[in-house]
Design an enzyme around this catalytic site. Structure first.
Site, PDB file in Angstrom:
ATOM      1  N   CYS A  77     -49.815 -10.399  22.681  1.00  5.25           N
ATOM      2  CA  CYS A  77     -48.638 -10.181  23.526  1.00  5.25           C
ATOM      3  C   CYS A  77     -48.952  -9.227  24.680  1.00  5.25           C
ATOM      4  O   CYS A  77     -49.658  -8.231  24.515  1.00  5.25           O
ATOM      5  CB  CYS A  77     -47.494  -9.634  22.682  1.00  5.25           C
ATOM      6  N   CYS A  81     -45.119  -2.325  23.508  1.00  2.84           N
ATOM      7  CA  CYS A  81     -44.260  -1.685  22.494  1.00  2.84           C
ATOM      8  C   CYS A  81     -45.146  -0.866  21.538  1.00  2.84           C
ATOM      9  O   CYS A  81     -46.028  -1.431  20.865  1.00  2.84           O
ATOM     10  CB  CYS A  81     -43.467  -2.740  21.736  1.00  2.84           C
ATOM     11  N   CYS A  84     -46.020  -1.899  17.884  1.00  2.00           N
ATOM     12  CA  CYS A  84     -46.250  -3.308  17.533  1.00  2.00           C
ATOM     13  C   CYS A  84     -47.718  -3.697  17.407  1.00  2.00           C
ATOM     14  O   CYS A  84     -48.493  -3.588  18.364  1.00  2.00           O
ATOM     15  CB  CYS A  84     -45.574  -4.211  18.553  1.00  2.00           C
ATOM     16  N   CYS A 121     -35.841 -17.400  10.276  1.00  2.00           N
ATOM     17  CA  CYS A 121     -35.971 -16.713  11.553  1.00  2.00           C
ATOM     18  C   CYS A 121     -37.388 -16.882  12.101  1.00  2.00           C
ATOM     19  O   CYS A 121     -38.364 -16.506  11.440  1.00  2.00           O
ATOM     20  CB  CYS A 121     -35.642 -15.239  11.344  1.00  2.00           C
ATOM     21  N   CYS A 152     -32.510 -18.765  13.287  1.00  2.00           N
ATOM     22  CA  CYS A 152     -32.580 -17.549  14.093  1.00  2.00           C
ATOM     23  C   CYS A 152     -33.916 -17.583  14.832  1.00  2.00           C
ATOM     24  O   CYS A 152     -34.905 -18.091  14.295  1.00  2.00           O
ATOM     25  CB  CYS A 152     -32.495 -16.323  13.180  1.00  2.00           C
ATOM     26  N   CYS A 212     -28.153 -10.883  16.920  1.00  2.00           N
ATOM     27  CA  CYS A 212     -28.816 -10.067  15.899  1.00  2.00           C
ATOM     28  C   CYS A 212     -29.553  -8.977  16.679  1.00  2.00           C
ATOM     29  O   CYS A 212     -30.498  -9.265  17.421  1.00  2.00           O
ATOM     30  CB  CYS A 212     -29.789 -10.928  15.101  1.00  2.00           C
ATOM     31  N   ARG A 284     -28.797  -5.156   8.179  1.00  2.57           N
ATOM     32  CA  ARG A 284     -29.988  -5.630   7.451  1.00  2.57           C
ATOM     33  C   ARG A 284     -30.997  -4.517   7.221  1.00  2.57           C
ATOM     34  O   ARG A 284     -31.472  -3.863   8.167  1.00  2.57           O
ATOM     35  CB  ARG A 284     -30.663  -6.783   8.200  1.00  2.57           C
TER      36      ARG A 284
HETATM   37  N1  SAM Z   1     -41.670 -10.438  21.048  1.00  2.00           N
HETATM   38  C1  SAM Z   1     -40.281 -10.486  20.810  1.00  2.00           C
HETATM   39  C2  SAM Z   1     -39.573  -9.218  21.160  1.00  2.00           C
HETATM   40  O1  SAM Z   1     -40.179  -8.159  21.200  1.00  2.00           O
HETATM   41  O2  SAM Z   1     -38.349  -9.279  21.383  1.00  2.00           O
HETATM   42  C3  SAM Z   1     -39.928 -10.881  19.387  1.00  2.00           C
HETATM   43  C4  SAM Z   1     -40.745 -10.351  18.229  1.00  2.00           C
HETATM   44  S1  SAM Z   1     -40.731  -8.580  17.988  1.00  2.00           S
HETATM   45  C5  SAM Z   1     -42.068  -8.376  16.880  1.00  2.00           C
HETATM   46  C6  SAM Z   1     -39.252  -8.304  17.051  1.00  2.00           C
HETATM   47  C7  SAM Z   1     -38.920  -6.908  16.632  1.00  2.00           C
HETATM   48  O3  SAM Z   1     -39.714  -6.522  15.532  1.00  2.00           O
HETATM   49  C8  SAM Z   1     -39.130  -5.788  17.608  1.00  2.00           C
HETATM   50  O4  SAM Z   1     -38.111  -5.690  18.564  1.00  2.00           O
HETATM   51  C9  SAM Z   1     -39.134  -4.565  16.719  1.00  2.00           C
HETATM   52  O5  SAM Z   1     -37.830  -4.050  16.607  1.00  2.00           O
HETATM   53  C10 SAM Z   1     -39.622  -5.125  15.378  1.00  2.00           C
HETATM   54  N2  SAM Z   1     -40.937  -4.562  15.026  1.00  2.00           N
HETATM   55  C11 SAM Z   1     -42.129  -4.895  15.575  1.00  2.00           C
HETATM   56  N3  SAM Z   1     -43.120  -4.175  15.045  1.00  2.00           N
HETATM   57  C12 SAM Z   1     -42.557  -3.359  14.127  1.00  2.00           C
HETATM   58  C13 SAM Z   1     -43.082  -2.358  13.253  1.00  2.00           C
HETATM   59  N4  SAM Z   1     -44.358  -2.042  13.242  1.00  2.00           N
HETATM   60  N5  SAM Z   1     -42.222  -1.706  12.436  1.00  2.00           N
HETATM   61  C14 SAM Z   1     -40.903  -2.020  12.457  1.00  2.00           C
HETATM   62  N6  SAM Z   1     -40.357  -2.952  13.265  1.00  2.00           N
HETATM   63  C15 SAM Z   1     -41.172  -3.609  14.098  1.00  2.00           C
HETATM   64  C1  DTB Z   2     -36.389  -7.316  13.180  1.00  2.00           C
HETATM   65  O1  DTB Z   2     -35.540  -6.480  13.573  1.00  2.00           O
HETATM   66  N1  DTB Z   2     -37.355  -7.045  12.312  1.00  2.00           N
HETATM   67  C2  DTB Z   2     -38.196  -8.207  12.117  1.00  2.00           C
HETATM   68  C3  DTB Z   2     -37.447  -9.306  12.928  1.00  2.00           C
HETATM   69  N2  DTB Z   2     -36.421  -8.572  13.587  1.00  2.00           N
HETATM   70  C4  DTB Z   2     -38.178 -10.180  13.812  1.00  2.00           C
HETATM   71  C5  DTB Z   2     -39.612  -7.972  12.489  1.00  2.00           C
HETATM   72  C6  DTB Z   2     -40.252  -6.815  11.763  1.00  2.00           C
HETATM   73  C7  DTB Z   2     -41.675  -6.793  12.146  1.00  2.00           C
HETATM   74  C8  DTB Z   2     -42.492  -5.803  11.366  1.00  2.00           C
HETATM   75  C9  DTB Z   2     -43.901  -5.765  11.808  1.00  2.00           C
HETATM   76  C10 DTB Z   2     -44.655  -7.041  11.595  1.00  2.00           C
HETATM   77  O2  DTB Z   2     -44.587  -7.646  10.496  1.00  2.00           O
HETATM   78  O3  DTB Z   2     -45.418  -7.459  12.502  1.00  2.00           O
HETATM   79 FE1  SF4 Z   3     -44.735  -8.194  22.155  1.00  2.00          FE
HETATM   80 FE2  SF4 Z   3     -44.579  -6.871  19.878  1.00  2.00          FE
HETATM   81 FE3  SF4 Z   3     -43.272  -5.968  21.994  1.00  2.00          FE
HETATM   82 FE4  SF4 Z   3     -42.439  -8.257  20.802  1.00  2.00          FE
HETATM   83  S1  SF4 Z   3     -42.442  -6.216  19.909  1.00  2.00           S
HETATM   84  S2  SF4 Z   3     -42.711  -7.882  22.995  1.00  2.00           S
HETATM   85  S3  SF4 Z   3     -44.425  -9.053  20.121  1.00  2.00           S
HETATM   86  S4  SF4 Z   3     -45.510  -6.139  21.788  1.00  2.00           S
END
Ligand code: SAM
Ligand code: DTB
Ligand code: SF4
Length: 337
Positions: A77, A81, A84, A121, A152, A212, A284
């Site tokens: 990506c 973030c 992430c 989802c 979702c 959501c 959730r």
């Molecule tokens: N890329 C898209 C976005 O950022 O909107 C969708 C996928 S993103 C992984 C969805 C959500 O997962 C993020 O907004 C964040 O709130 C959550 N998330 C990602 N990494 C995480 C982590 N290490 N711990 C907890 N929540 C996480």
């Molecule tokens: C949300 O709020 N939590 C989920 C879902 N929406 C997409 C994602 C959590 C991701 C946790 C880190 C991972 O597994 O990569």
């Molecule tokens: Fe990309 Fe992760 Fe940020 Fe979603 S949360 S935009 S997958 S870096």
């Protein structure tokens, strides 16, 4: 003794106030950050009592909705973030993969359905979908919906016309998180703004897809900032139907790896404050359950959490085994919805 009677009188007053607020769904600014901080500061039993009372006034207290997640496009990506593992710029164990094939997605959805999930989802590690990316995802949504599952998707920021296409395909929920309070946001993400996120949420609302939207706690934010996130969510013209509260899952190689761990009781307090400020939303208990003692999870359900991610994987990180969750639900007398 006197003091504790006094506390419970205050708590009853607060409770009346929060029940009244909950009736007035048209108003914005229902909750100030200070009022939410005051909830966090209540004695734990008083906070739990308020949260349970609000929960019981709005939901079956023993029913928990279960969603299963699938990463349909993993890693690589462009965004930054700080939490992430899928951001290309951080060196984590996640390898970038192309968009999954339709049949593989449908097989995972069938398995989720067989395991008792009611919602499926689909998550993609995109800043937002390009039109050529969106088309195969629309097909996935339509076919998962035809299997009798709620759908979702979480695909990043949406551009003009994309929410309409998702609606047309049969999408029930779009997940797009605010992640944290506006004042802390810039410490975590710089490649998209808070306003960008609000605009995507508006697009989703405008086509009548359920929203959501939640965030992550345990990223080093203050209690005020946790309350600030909840205020943003609770004061939306219509609060989100579903509010994921994620506990940061710390992944080696991401900037937030090594952040001080959040006290588990503070996590429970956040769930309770979410329940009180968003009485009609599903709250959730999201990322972070794998490392959470079942006693803390039980407290979260008492605090008003009524949805979980179910299945041994979130997107790239682990989640409790389905069997473990089945046993926990049986122990607590919780029914899946
Ligand atoms: N890329 C898209 C976005 O950022 O909107 C969708 C996928 S993103 C992984 C969805 C959500 O997962 C993020 O907004 C964040 O709130 C959550 N998330 C990602 N990494 C995480 C982590 N290490 N711990 C907890 N929540 C996480
Ligand atoms: C949300 O709020 N939590 C989920 C879902 N929406 C997409 C994602 C959590 C991701 C946790 C880190 C991972 O597994 O990569
Ligand atoms: Fe990309 Fe992760 Fe940020 Fe979603 S949360 S935009 S997958 S870096």
């Amino acid at each position: 003794m006197l003091e504790s009677t006094h506390e419970s009188i205050i708590s009853t007053e607060n409770l009346k106030a929060s029940l009244n607020k909950s009736c007035d769904s048209a108003t914005v600014n229902r909750w100030s950050v200070d009022e939410i901080v005051a909830l966090f500061e209540l004695p734990f039993s008083d906070l739990m009592h308020q949260a349970q009372t609000v929960h019981r006034a709005n939901f079956d207290p023993n029913a928990v909705q279960v969603s299963t997640l699938l990463s349909i496009k993993t890693g690589g990506c462009s965004e930054d973030c700080g939490y992430c593992p899928q951001a290309a710029r951080y060196h984590t164990d996640v390898e970038a993969e192309p968009l999954m094939k339709l049949d593989d997605v449908l097989a995972a959805a069938q398995e989720a359905k067989n395991n008792g999930a009611s919602r499926f989802c689909m998550g993609a590690a995109w800043r937002g979908p390009k039109q050529r990316d969106l088309e195969p995802v629309l097909k996935m949504i339509a076919e998962v919906k035809a299997m009798g599952l709620e759908t979702c998707a979480t695909l990043g920021m949406l551009k003009d016309g994309q929410a309409e296409q998702l609606k047309e395909a049969g999408l029930d929920y779009y997940n797009h998180n605010l992640d944290t309070a506006p004042e802390f946001y810039g410490d975590v993400i710089t490649t998209r703004t808070y306003q960008d996120r609000l605009e995507t949420l508006d697009r989703v609302r405008s086509v009548d897809i359920n929203v959501c939207c939640g965030g992550i706690i345990g990223m080093g934010e203050s209690r005020n900032q946790r309350a600030g996130l909840l205020a943003q969510l609770a004061n939306m013209e219509r609060p989100p139907e579903s509010v994921p509260i994620n506990l940061l899952t710390q992944v080696e190689g991401t900037p937030l790896h090594g952040t001080d761990e959040l006290d588990p009781i503070e996590f429970v307090r956040t769930i309770a404050a979410a329940r009180i400020t968003m009485p009609q939303s599903f709250v959730r208990l999201s990322a972070g359950r794998q490392s959470m003692h079942e006693g803390i999870q039980a407290l979260c359900f008492i605090a008003g959490a009524n949805s979980i991610f179910y299945g041994e994987k979130l997107l790239t990180t682990g989640n409790p085994e389905a069997e473990t969750d089945k046993k926990l639900f049986a122990k607590l007398g919780i029914n899946k919805i």
